[in-house]
Design an enzyme around this catalytic site. Structure first.
Site, mmCIF file in Angstrom:
data_model
loop_
_atom_site.group_PDB
_atom_site.id
_atom_site.type_symbol
_atom_site.label_atom_id
_atom_site.label_comp_id
_atom_site.label_asym_id
_atom_site.label_seq_id
_atom_site.Cartn_x
_atom_site.Cartn_y
_atom_site.Cartn_z
ATOM 1 N N SER A 1 -14.047 -21.294 13.356
ATOM 2 C CA SER A 1 -14.864 -20.397 13.807
ATOM 3 C C SER A 1 -15.136 -21.424 14.911
ATOM 4 O O SER A 1 -15.396 -22.784 14.541
ATOM 5 C CB SER A 1 -15.528 -19.020 14.198
ATOM 6 O OG SER A 1 -15.693 -19.266 15.858
ATOM 7 N N TYR B 1 -23.098 -14.293 13.438
ATOM 8 C CA TYR B 1 -21.845 -14.598 13.441
ATOM 9 C C TYR B 1 -21.414 -15.952 13.239
ATOM 10 O O TYR B 1 -21.062 -17.030 12.237
ATOM 11 C CB TYR B 1 -21.021 -13.929 14.355
ATOM 12 C CG TYR B 1 -19.585 -14.500 13.932
ATOM 13 C CD1 TYR B 1 -18.318 -13.718 13.150
ATOM 14 C CD2 TYR B 1 -18.666 -15.534 14.853
ATOM 15 C CE1 TYR B 1 -16.869 -14.216 12.972
ATOM 16 C CE2 TYR B 1 -17.556 -15.955 14.649
ATOM 17 C CZ TYR B 1 -16.820 -15.345 13.676
ATOM 18 O OH TYR B 1 -15.407 -15.381 14.091
#
Length: 258
Positions: free
Chosen positions: A142, A155
């Site tokens: 990500s 996250y």
């Protein structure tokens, strides 16, 4: 459509929706036999049905990627019948919050799926790839692996681990003919985004969708087929010279959003 993956077996986690769904369908359309590991029975079975209706080959197994013994058992059984040529670690879950808003249970839940799940699959698949002196692994990292994202403590932790695991595996197994890369998407328009907006901003979801889209310099979210196309390229022989790389696909977020 080219047949870059003819006679190849692809194992993809989280293939029942979003990026995973589109990736599974594209792999199958290019000749691959696709095996989906997912906990979403309904979504995964729909994807398998779509692939088969289009003349492709696919199967689904309900597998909790965070459970190492289950992953090892299923991969071991599959390996008796098929050589797993390509692994796509796509399964992942999200969490919103700062470190103060992240409980120990939240952290464990994110770690178990996003980090341990990725580890479990690579740990199970690499020995057979190593034995055959060939294989490709593609992990989904990500933009949160590279830059600070507000309210994404857990996250970001998990995707940072995915990034560094990718580097480590690529380094350790390059002489065994195994390529390992990851991609770093920014926001992608998936059912997860729509569900998040419906749940969190039911009265102004269109406005929030526009705001999230405009937070990326290119002015929109990514489309799932754009992500799947990059994944399939990196897993194909067209990318035979690429390993140990983190490829951003983010509409300019990391480099232009300043």
């Amino acid at each position: 459509m080219t047949q870059r993956f003819l006679d190849k077996t692809v194992l993809i986690t989280g293939g029942g929706s979003g990026i995973g769904r589109e990736t599974a369908i594209q792999f199958a359309s290019e000749g691959a036999y696709v095996i989906i590991f997912d906990m979403d029975t309904q979504g995964a079975e729909e994807v398998v049905g779509t692939i088969i209706d289009k003349g492709g080959k696919a199967d689904f197994l309900k597998v909790d990627v965070s459970n190492s013994s289950i992953v090892n058992d299923y991969v071991s059984e599959l390996s008796k019948k098929f050589e797993i040529d390509i692994l796509v670690n796509n399964a992942g879950i999200a969490h919103i919050g700062t470190i103060e808003q992240t409980t120990e249970q939240d952290l464990d839940r994110i770690y178990n799926v996003n980090v341990k799940g990725c580890y479990n699959l690579m740990h199970a698949v690499i020995p057979q790839m190593k034995q055959r002196k060939q294989g490709v692994i593609l992990n989904i990292a990500s933009i949160a692996s590279s830059v600070g994202i507000k309210d994404r403590f857990a996250y970001s932790m998990s995707k940072g681990a995915v990034l560094t695991m990718t580097y480590s595996v690529a380094k350790d197994y390059i002489s065994d003919g195994i390529r390992c890369n990851c991609i770093a998407p920014a926001r992608v328009h998936t059912p997860f985004v729509d569900n998040f907006l419906e749940k969190t901003y039911p009265d102004n979801k269109e406005e929030m969708f526009e705001m999230l889209s405009n937070s990326q310099p290119i002015g929109r979210m990514g489309a799932v087929n754009e992500i799947s196309s990059l994944i399939c390229f990196l897993c194909s022989d067209d990318a035979a010279f690429i390993t140990g790389s983190n490829i951003p696909i983010d509409g300019g977020f990391v480099t232009l959003n300043n």
